[in-house]
Design a protein around this motif. Structure first.
Motif, PDB file in Angstrom:
ATOM      1  N   LEU C 124      81.604  -7.825 -32.451  1.00  0.00           N
ATOM      2  CA  LEU C 124      82.476  -8.809 -31.804  1.00  0.00           C
ATOM      3  C   LEU C 124      83.949  -8.419 -31.953  1.00  0.00           C
ATOM      4  O   LEU C 124      84.724  -8.492 -30.990  1.00  0.00           O
ATOM      5  CB  LEU C 124      82.233 -10.200 -32.398  1.00  0.00           C
ATOM      6  CG  LEU C 124      80.929 -10.874 -31.963  1.00  0.00           C
ATOM      7  CD1 LEU C 124      80.665 -12.123 -32.810  1.00  0.00           C
ATOM      8  CD2 LEU C 124      80.979 -11.258 -30.483  1.00  0.00           C
ATOM      9  N   ALA C 125      84.311  -7.990 -33.144  1.00  0.00           N
ATOM     10  CA  ALA C 125      85.714  -7.623 -33.383  1.00  0.00           C
ATOM     11  C   ALA C 125      86.106  -6.447 -32.486  1.00  0.00           C
ATOM     12  O   ALA C 125      87.188  -6.436 -31.878  1.00  0.00           O
ATOM     13  CB  ALA C 125      85.925  -7.275 -34.862  1.00  0.00           C
ATOM     14  N   ALA C 126      85.209  -5.458 -32.393  1.00  0.00           N
ATOM     15  CA  ALA C 126      85.527  -4.292 -31.563  1.00  0.00           C
ATOM     16  C   ALA C 126      85.612  -4.690 -30.100  1.00  0.00           C
ATOM     17  O   ALA C 126      86.521  -4.269 -29.374  1.00  0.00           O
ATOM     18  CB  ALA C 126      84.462  -3.210 -31.778  1.00  0.00           C
ATOM     19  N   LEU C 127      84.661  -5.501 -29.651  1.00  0.00           N
ATOM     20  CA  LEU C 127      84.669  -5.922 -28.250  1.00  0.00           C
ATOM     21  C   LEU C 127      85.935  -6.721 -27.931  1.00  0.00           C
ATOM     22  O   LEU C 127      86.544  -6.542 -26.867  1.00  0.00           O
ATOM     23  CB  LEU C 127      83.433  -6.774 -27.945  1.00  0.00           C
ATOM     24  CG  LEU C 127      82.143  -5.997 -27.726  1.00  0.00           C
ATOM     25  CD1 LEU C 127      80.951  -6.944 -27.727  1.00  0.00           C
ATOM     26  CD2 LEU C 127      82.187  -5.231 -26.400  1.00  0.00           C
ATOM     27  N   LYS C 128      86.328  -7.569 -28.851  1.00  0.00           N
ATOM     28  CA  LYS C 128      87.495  -8.402 -28.604  1.00  0.00           C
ATOM     29  C   LYS C 128      88.767  -7.546 -28.504  1.00  0.00           C
ATOM     30  O   LYS C 128      89.563  -7.708 -27.579  1.00  0.00           O
ATOM     31  CB  LYS C 128      87.648  -9.427 -29.723  1.00  0.00           C
ATOM     32  CG  LYS C 128      88.795 -10.380 -29.527  1.00  0.00           C
ATOM     33  CD  LYS C 128      88.780 -11.453 -30.582  1.00  0.00           C
ATOM     34  CE  LYS C 128      89.897 -12.454 -30.363  1.00  0.00           C
ATOM     35  NZ  LYS C 128      89.817 -13.515 -31.370  1.00  0.00           N
TER      36      LYS C 128
END
Lengths: 440, 440, 440, 440
Positions: C124-128
């Motif tokens: 999620l952090a990378a996608l965000k």
């Protein structure tokens, strides 16, 4: 059976009328043999055929009886009595419902598989025609979706042809698996029905005798059958996915037939979408979904339970009918596939000659450079091309560590080099015809 | 591979050492042919065999190299160079990683399948011995878990024997499916490696030539392979479930071998549980779980992608090793199964003669009663027995609508009547030996 | 567990040491409560903790004992007695093996799921981060692999972000499903162990009390658990397939990180292949393969059988460990994905303005032309562009049936028009932060 | 949808009429909002509702149009124009087919799930009534199919009740997963349709807004949905298998309802077979078969492809309709299950007191004997009983190593001892009502 993915010929195999006709014939053939063995009167067998041979059985009436007796074969036999008369009481002597049901299913599956075998022949014919047509149409071969080395469009199709030849063998084997007749009576002991009856009926129906039935035909056969269909479905998917890739906007090396009047998108009038092959991808998933329940059906309890029945009411028609539809659709797509050799040529040039990197690598090692040093030299120059900095051959010529003269380098970029064994492969796949008559 | 369900012989097939040895042999055989064709020096091929034939490859070192180059075959070849010396640079000329990997996998799957074929032979031998032993041991046949009619324990086992004969054929066919060699170079065009090399290596390894490979061996073969294993697993489950049923407290017609010293339950010292066949039921589920991913592996993109690889690193060892273990365990259970003929006899009597209801039904109809009236008469009396109100024969004798004399009724309760075709079935399944030498 | 797809942290959850430590703690906590209830001596419970708390259990010794007693928990308890001394005889009073095994499994699955939840947070952090970075990076949206209309790369990633938010909720729910403790004794009646013991141990381990256990924790929970993991795996596959598509030679809008020193192909040094996402595609298939056997595990016989056990020895470690690896790998790929906005722009222009066909269609209908006539007019001109005959806007201007002036037509080709609601979607997905601080 | 396993209410959800009515309402609601936003004339929206609200759409006509345009939604809209008149051209402005299709599917799945939720309530009600009725009906608990320790029939049912409570929660969660509305236009950018339209239609239909749709609603939702249904199906299977076991001839502790007039077997009039629960076992397999294709549907290409569509045309009606039927059938079976407490009592006595072996074991260890010695003593005597050599209590009294007096031994064979926590479990499962009002 999803109506829009159902051909009438395939649906007919599973129509109640078809089923009741087969059931009657099994019972009537059995009666013939029983009459011969003296178990029932010869006259009864004669009357049964006379009145029943061309009878039109009434599914609604049978359903009505079944609602009362809660037993499908008893309902059928009761209806036969209504149509044929009192002689019908001699039917089914010593037999069980499964004798009729399982043998009927065998006949239906054989018929369904015969359709599938015809369908595969259509796919094979289309693949062969197009493979021969494009035997020497150059295009890029791709591994990992990345340009690798040149191949021909005919070679691609030849690979799929070979796979569908295997599909055909698998279907033939699958048919062999399920083409058995069991008339062995309760728990399969032949206590009340002679093995000769089974042999006679099997022969009349073109089936083999089931060596040991335990009232039912063992379900490992059906599991193997649906597994075979699922592998064929997976082969359909592979070819469908290939076509979908080739139709991508950026690739556009081939396109599904697109009819005048067809609308690609309700919102975007410019669209021409590979919807047929996407549909085939989905149908492949559907056909495959029969495998797990078919395998779960194998371990029936003791001599039989009836848990397999509801499963088979679903998967037998669904998997065969949808596979039939999918194979036909696939044959049509291949037959009418719009191929763009010019786009194939354009794509082949896209990487500025990088598709020849292996030949350079091999030439370098044959010149005496170590494998590792050769690899590094080629990769170093390739990455520059990758980054759009220029042309591969130019970089190689300019690289002092590339120990090949310009005269040695240039022929390494010859496309024809890659096609020298196309004939070999075609001969393997299509035999003499494939090897010699490309133009024919 | 779950260690407790893994035999050493089966695990060895998948050991890194085994794999690297096969990889070396493929490369070295290919080098022999290339030398013969003048592509590489004959001396190089000789040295490669000399130094590599008995080499012990170092998996840790290969892993270490792979961590750097991120490519498994390059890592292997680099290590070969370390061991064999500079001649190793002549290896792998014009070949791709998949040529080595896929052909290696074919050899491993062939070896794994050879073990499975041996295992099935053990199962067949055990089933045959016990079937002949219990050829005429009466027991009740059950449909829907409900007593149906008499059969023999030997007949039950004969049915499973026939199923495992099919299992053997399926495994043989599965082996045939995956026993191919592909050495066709990048995208399968043989541009840089002659088809003669492939033919030579195939011959040396006992494999067929893959007619069209697209750098990889097409995965429909592997899908068909795992489907076959899954059907075999389902047949194991059927026999396992049968034994579990027979060992139920209320049934207790057979029992798994139970060793002195074994503990059935940590809390309940009286327990003797069918844990081996429950375990086999679970292993069957595990082996079957390979089918779906194997089918999803078929539709690789274009000439290949590598999505199949991680799947196969799991399912190839797991499914073959666990199936090998399961078949061995099953053979042992059948071989040493404790059979209780006296309990079979007791159970057979449990329904007060109801297992003979069909014969009464048939006799009534042959006496001229309609099928429907006969059925009603038999069912009416049977239900009284079912409710525990008395004995079936007694009720029938007392029923005025049952148009059979006592002298006609009594022989209908003869057990031997049901076994008159046991020989027929044994002859079908075991041939002459099964038919004639039960006592042998 | 395939070593190369296994992180140490994830493997540790399933190590024998971990398992035995949890088993000991369950037994010892239970002993504490039993001591408090007066069932066993308080001193025994004290000594058990004292000697066992930091004990290193010996898996080899336990295996050795198990080979004799053929019972895993009895083997464990025997070993505990060896280590802890005679007080150990007070352990396990009134408990069954399943009380220990199932509760241990619950603890292990909880720990495995906690890792998965951490992993999803990384994804999620990378996608965000990448979504915000590319919030307004234009690229073409594709339906059916065909150019449709403009979108932004950030919007693509936002969609995957929303899907992984759902993945996180599904994992949280899955953890909730399996986080229960059962200590209910033989057949779950608490006859020999008080419910208070279960409540106490559950509390100590952070688990809920299983409302009704039948000696085992019901397996519908585990089926739901593995189904949830399989859906998460499918979401991984969707993102992996997207990246594989974007890296295709003809598309090249994004690329997996490619390390210096990495080799893409042993034969073709120019290759840069999306092998990480292809690997993720395969791992997704592997993780999904746990679903069917997990569902087949639900229908255990009566109060329990042990067929689930062999299945779970495979799927519990395999599915959790491989999913953990896959999520981490995916997070890394997204984090370091090389994005090529210039190629996105180039691709967007490829169709000569066709991506604006819908706007023209809408403008025509709003001008009063019927929907059908508008569609025909747009499609007619689009097909000319498709065939490479020229430019869309030019054709439209020249078409007399297109009732729009040049001044009306030209603004319809404005790219920015399509991005006016990017903020709306980002606000939905990322909340205030997503909506307002793209640059931050 | 197999007709015999289809309820009309469930089939209606999937009828073309239903589908076209929902499609019209989505378009017409959207038109209302567009009119409010000034995108289309208010009068058009009014006329559309006026003429279309109660229109009967003609599926045959729509099929006919689709055959020409090869696009289902365009065919529908063309037919709407035929019925509603020229105002219909204002419909669908800026929308795509998927906006309509996916949102329609969401409404259909919601309705189907509402039926399933009602069905589960019926199952729960039947289970509760029978559980309370048999709260204290003693029967033997079985592990591995072997008698273990006493339990009550009510406790068995309470366990299934708890499982169906979870089933209900899973269905509620599954409904939540798929209850979203997407009207976001081509590739989901809202370029030609305002987000306010989506919000308005969602609200009218009782759906949530899909946070990010990429023209389609993401298919991870549907994968999760079908996985939930499959787990429910597995729970049905567990209860069905339990009943099948209980009805076995040797066990006969319970029986499916058997109607007067019903025929159990065409050949064996004495049979009463558990065909309903066998059927449920098969239906469970069918419903589960939707899971794999649903998961394979997740990884659509880029913003969407249409491969999911054919799959969903199959699995959406089939899985929901068959699960609906199965739950209803199950409720009926439970409601009318014939229970034989006297047979339960008889079976409980069958092992000559062995079911009390654990209590003896515990008593021995509490007397100071080591766990191992106690186990050996109990097992030694139990095996004698197992071999039919006599009575357990008698053997124990006679064994000098059994350090318990007769007065200590005898109370260990008290049945009531095992039921002291039945109330505890009922309170957990049924709350106050379950705990206190068994007789009510």
């Amino acid at each position: 059976m999803i109506p829009r993915y159902t051909r009438k010929e395939a649906a007919d195999v599973w129509a109640p009328q078809t089923r009741f006709k087969i059931m009657f014939e099994i019972e009537a053939h059995a009666a013939d043999k029983m009459a011969e063995l003296g178990v029932i009167p010869r006259e009864a067998a004669r009357v049964i055929w006379e009145k029943g041979r061309n009878a039109v059985w009434n599914p609604d009436r049978i359903d009505e009886i079944e609602r009362e007796v809660k037993h499908d074969v008893i309902a059928f036999l009761t209806h036969v009595t209504e149509v044929v008369g009192p002689e019908a009481r001699f039917l089914h002597q010593g037999m069980t419902s499964s004798d009729v049901n399982d043998t009927t299913l065998a006949v239906q599956l054989v018929r369904a598989t015969d359709l599938l075998l015809e369908d595969v022949d259509l796919v094979l014919a289309a693949l062969k025609r197009r493979a021969l047509e494009h035997r020497m149409t150059p295009c890029v071969g791709r591994s990992h979706g990345i340009h690798a080395e040149p191949t021909t469009f005919g070679l691609k199709l030849a690979g799929h042809y070979a796979e569908f030849q295997r599909a055909k063998e698998r279907l033939a084997m699958a048919k062999f698996e399920i083409a058995t007749c069991a008339i062995s009576g309760a728990v399969g002991t032949f206590a009340n029905v002679a093995p000769e009856v089974e042999a006679y009926v099997a022969d009349k129906l073109g089936l083999a005798v089931e060596p040991v039935s335990t009232q039912v035909i063992p379900r490992d056969r059906h599991a193997a059958y649906f597994a075979a269909l699922a592998v064929v479905a997976s082969s359909i998917e592979r070819l469908a996915v290939e076509i979908r890739h080739l139709q991508r906007t950026e690739v556009l090396e081939a396109e599904e037939p697109f009819d005048p009047g067809q609308k690609g998108s309700s919102a975007m009038p410019h669209k021409r979408n590979p919807i047929l092959t996407e549909n085939l991808t989905g149908l492949a998933r559907l056909v495959r979904s029969a495998v797990t329940p078919a395998m779960e059906n194998v371990a029936l309890w003791h001599e039989r339970d009836i848990s397999h029945s509801s499963v088979e009411r679903g998967i037998c028609p669904d998997a065969t009918v949808h596979l039939d539809f999918a194979l036909r659709r696939l044959a049509g797509v291949v037959e009418r596939l719009v191929v763009y050799p010019e786009n194939m040529a354009k794509n082949l040039d896209r990487l500025g000659g990088l598709v020849h990197s292996q030949r350079v690598l091999l030439a370098l090692t044959q010149k005496g450079l170590s494998r590792e040093a050769s690899y590094a030299a080629v990769q170093r120059n390739a990455m520059k091309v990758w980054r759009g900095e220029g042309d591969f051959l130019g970089f190689l010529k300019a690289d002092p560590e590339v120990t090949l003269s310009d005269a040695e380098l240039e022929p390494l970029f010859d496309l024809g080099y890659h096609f020298k064994h196309v004939d070999t492969v075609f001969a393997r796949v299509f035999g003499e015809q494939g090897s010699l008559t490309a133009a024919a």
